[in-house]
Design a protein around this motif. Structure first.
Motif, PDB file in Angstrom:
ATOM      1  N   ARG A  68     -21.039  29.175  32.634  1.00  0.00           N
ATOM      2  CA  ARG A  68     -22.210  29.260  33.269  1.00  0.00           C
ATOM      3  C   ARG A  68     -23.386  30.010  32.809  1.00  0.00           C
ATOM      4  N   ASN A  69     -23.289  30.886  31.848  1.00  0.00           N
ATOM      5  CA  ASN A  69     -24.341  31.357  30.889  1.00  0.00           C
ATOM      6  C   ASN A  69     -24.812  30.230  30.056  1.00  0.00           C
ATOM      7  N   ALA A  70     -24.183  29.516  29.533  1.00  0.00           N
ATOM      8  CA  ALA A  70     -24.730  28.407  28.673  1.00  0.00           C
ATOM      9  C   ALA A  70     -25.511  27.304  29.401  1.00  0.00           C
ATOM     10  N   LEU A  71     -25.102  27.402  30.916  1.00  0.00           N
ATOM     11  CA  LEU A  71     -26.051  26.483  31.764  1.00  0.00           C
ATOM     12  C   LEU A  71     -27.177  27.121  32.499  1.00  0.00           C
ATOM     13  N   SER A  72     -27.307  28.159  32.318  1.00  0.00           N
ATOM     14  CA  SER A  72     -28.605  28.955  33.009  1.00  0.00           C
ATOM     15  C   SER A  72     -29.866  28.386  32.825  1.00  0.00           C
ATOM     16  N   GLY A  73     -30.106  27.626  31.752  1.00  0.00           N
ATOM     17  CA  GLY A  73     -31.531  27.187  31.346  1.00  0.00           C
ATOM     18  C   GLY A  73     -31.476  25.781  31.765  1.00  0.00           C
ATOM     19  N   ALA A  74     -30.484  25.247  32.134  1.00  0.00           N
ATOM     20  CA  ALA A  74     -30.183  23.569  32.487  1.00  0.00           C
ATOM     21  C   ALA A  74     -30.867  23.490  34.238  1.00  0.00           C
ATOM     22  N   PRO A  75     -31.825  22.730  34.423  1.00  0.00           N
ATOM     23  CA  PRO A  75     -32.094  22.322  35.566  1.00  0.00           C
ATOM     24  C   PRO A  75     -31.095  21.718  36.459  1.00  0.00           C
ATOM     25  N   ARG A  76     -30.895  22.214  37.758  1.00  0.00           N
ATOM     26  CA  ARG A  76     -30.014  21.444  38.638  1.00  0.00           C
ATOM     27  C   ARG A  76     -28.575  21.258  38.196  1.00  0.00           C
ATOM     28  N   ALA A  77     -28.172  22.205  37.420  1.00  0.00           N
ATOM     29  CA  ALA A  77     -26.705  22.191  36.937  1.00  0.00           C
ATOM     30  C   ALA A  77     -25.973  23.296  37.640  1.00  0.00           C
ATOM     31  N   SER A  78     -25.115  22.910  38.607  1.00  0.00           N
ATOM     32  CA  SER A  78     -24.394  23.876  39.368  1.00  0.00           C
ATOM     33  C   SER A  78     -23.117  23.764  38.937  1.00  0.00           C
ATOM     34  N   LEU A  79     -22.280  24.797  38.660  1.00  0.00           N
ATOM     35  CA  LEU A  79     -20.783  24.770  38.030  1.00  0.00           C
ATOM     36  C   LEU A  79     -19.966  25.814  39.087  1.00  0.00           C
ATOM     37  N   SER A  80     -18.977  25.454  39.518  1.00  0.00           N
ATOM     38  CA  SER A  80     -17.866  26.112  40.172  1.00  0.00           C
ATOM     39  C   SER A  80     -16.718  26.487  39.231  1.00  0.00           C
ATOM     40  N   PRO A  81     -15.835  27.463  39.715  1.00  0.00           N
ATOM     41  CA  PRO A  81     -14.788  27.792  38.758  1.00  0.00           C
ATOM     42  C   PRO A  81     -13.829  26.561  38.601  1.00  0.00           C
ATOM     43  N   SER A  82     -13.874  25.769  39.665  1.00  0.00           N
ATOM     44  CA  SER A  82     -12.839  24.541  39.585  1.00  0.00           C
ATOM     45  C   SER A  82     -13.369  23.575  38.383  1.00  0.00           C
ATOM     46  N   ASP A  83     -14.620  23.666  38.158  1.00  0.00           N
ATOM     47  CA  ASP A  83     -15.183  22.680  37.087  1.00  0.00           C
ATOM     48  C   ASP A  83     -14.920  23.273  35.574  1.00  0.00           C
ATOM     49  N   VAL A  84     -14.356  24.410  35.494  1.00  0.00           N
ATOM     50  CA  VAL A  84     -14.070  24.782  33.925  1.00  0.00           C
ATOM     51  C   VAL A  84     -12.380  25.019  34.028  1.00  0.00           C
TER      52      VAL A  84
END
Length: 121
Positions: A68-84
Motif C-alpha cells: 500500500r505504501n509503494a502505491l501511495s503515489g500511484a493515481p487511482r490505484a486501490s489495493l485491498s488485503p485480498s489483492d496481496v
C-alpha cells in the motif's frame, strides 16, 4: 456548360468531409493509446508493490502495508488485503487497470505481478 464543369471540379469543403470521416478513427486511436498507457503504468505499479511487499516479508514486516505504501503515489490505484498474497517469501499483487471507456465491465483488466527477493548468501 462551363459553370457546370467548374462546379464539378470545385473542391471547397472536401477537406472538411475528409476530416469528419477520419475523426472516429482518430478518437479510437487516442482511446487505445491512453488505455495502453494505463495498462503499462498499472503493471509497473504492481511490480513495484510486489517488490516492496517481498522486501517487507523478508524483514518480517507487513506485506500489505508495504504494498500500500509503494502505491501511495500511484493515481487511482486501490489495493485491498485480498489483492496481496504471500507464499513464503514470494508475494503476488493484483491491481485493477483503470478503464477509459466505462461501458467495459470493471474487473475485466487486471494485472498480477509477483516478486521474490533472491536468497541471502
Amino acid at each position: 456548360m462551363r459553370r457546370l464543369r467548374a462546379r464539378l471540379h470545385d473542391r471547397d469543403g472536401s477537406a472538411l468531409v475528409e476530416t469528419i470521416t477520419m475523426l472516429p478513427v482518430l478518437v479510437l486511436a487516442a482511446f487505445i493509446a491512453i488505455q495502453l498507457q494505463l495498462f503499462v503504468s498499472t503493471a509497473s505499479d504492481a511490480e513495484n508493490a510486489a517488490r516492496s511487499a517481498s522486501r517487507a516479508v523478508r524483514n518480517g514486516d507487513d506485506a500489505f502495508a508495504a504494498a500500500r505504501n509503494a502505491l501511495s503515489g500511484a493515481p487511482r490505484a486501490s489495493l485491498s488485503p485480498s489483492d496481496v498474497r504471500v507464499h513464503g517469501e514470494r508475494v503476488t499483487v493484483r491491481l485493477e487497470v483503470p478503464i477509459v471507456v466505462q461501458s467495459i465491465r470493471p474487473g475485466v483488466l487486471d494485472v498480477t505481478r509477483s516478486a521474490q527477493l533472491p536468497r541471502r548468501s
